[in-house]
Design a protein around this motif. Structure first.
Motif, short mmCIF file in Angstrom:
data_model
loop_
_atom_site.label_atom_id
_atom_site.label_comp_id
_atom_site.label_asym_id
_atom_site.label_seq_id
_atom_site.Cartn_x
_atom_site.Cartn_y
_atom_site.Cartn_z
N SER A 187 0.83 -1.20 0.00
CA SER A 187 0.00 0.00 0.00
C SER A 187 0.87 1.26 0.00
O SER A 187 0.62 2.21 -0.74
CB SER A 187 -0.91 -0.01 1.22
OG SER A 187 -1.70 1.13 1.28
N ARG A 188 1.91 1.26 0.82
CA ARG A 188 2.84 2.40 0.85
C ARG A 188 3.57 2.55 -0.48
O ARG A 188 3.82 3.66 -0.95
CB ARG A 188 3.86 2.24 1.98
CG ARG A 188 3.39 2.75 3.30
CD ARG A 188 4.52 2.91 4.30
NE ARG A 188 5.34 1.73 4.43
CZ ARG A 188 5.06 0.68 5.20
NH1 ARG A 188 3.95 0.66 5.91
NH2 ARG A 188 5.88 -0.36 5.25
N LYS A 189 3.92 1.43 -1.11
CA LYS A 189 4.62 1.49 -2.40
C LYS A 189 3.73 2.13 -3.47
O LYS A 189 4.20 2.88 -4.31
CB LYS A 189 5.08 0.10 -2.86
CG LYS A 189 6.19 -0.46 -2.02
CD LYS A 189 7.39 0.47 -2.04
CE LYS A 189 7.86 0.76 -0.64
NZ LYS A 189 8.82 1.81 -0.50
N VAL A 190 2.43 1.83 -3.43
CA VAL A 190 1.49 2.46 -4.36
C VAL A 190 1.51 3.97 -4.16
O VAL A 190 1.55 4.75 -5.12
CB VAL A 190 0.06 1.89 -4.19
CG1 VAL A 190 -0.97 2.75 -4.88
CG2 VAL A 190 0.01 0.47 -4.72
N ILE A 191 1.51 4.39 -2.90
CA ILE A 191 1.57 5.83 -2.60
C ILE A 191 2.89 6.42 -3.08
O ILE A 191 2.91 7.49 -3.71
CB ILE A 191 1.36 6.08 -1.09
CG1 ILE A 191 -0.05 5.69 -0.68
CG2 ILE A 191 1.63 7.55 -0.75
CD1 ILE A 191 -0.29 5.67 0.81
#
Length: 118
Positions: free
Chosen positions: A55-59
């Motif tokens: 999820s953080r990587k998507v951000i």
């Protein structure tokens, strides 16, 4: 010769429409898309921390990376990008302080470790 800190209202107003679109995109990525990625990875039997990671990587890629790549082409002066960055820093940091964590990417253990590691 023009002063370094002189920023005209015209250049600020010229940047506003583009940064409104970028801001809406970044809010969409942070508040909706990354949450969906978190839920999808949980459904695939990934761990909570692994789902948070993705999820953080998507951000990082779709909000931070895309915005950083577009910045030299769309910004006339640094005032609007700086204000936008400060706003997003507050949007993501204040939930930690107010104990209203965005559970799909805020990792309480990770913020604790980064606070005390050298």
């Amino acid at each position: 010769m023009e002063s370094v800190l002189h920023i005209s209202w015209e250049s600020i107003l010229a940047d506003l429409p583009v940064f409104m679109v970028i801001t809406i995109w970044n809010l969409f990525v942070i508040l909706f898309l990354s949450k969906k990625v978190y839920q999808i990875y949980l459904q695939k039997d990934r761990s909570i921390s692994s789902s948070m990671y993705f999820s953080r990587k998507v951000i990082h890629f779709l909000a931070g990376g895309l915005t950083a790549m577009l910045l030299p082409f769309v910004a006339h002066k640094p005032i609007i990008p700086a204000a936008t960055v400060f706003g997003f820093a507050l949007i993501t940091y204040l939930p930690h302080k107010l104990n209203r964590r965005m559970y799909w990417f805020h990792n309480q253990i990770r913020i604790f470790l980064s606070k005390y590691s050298f």
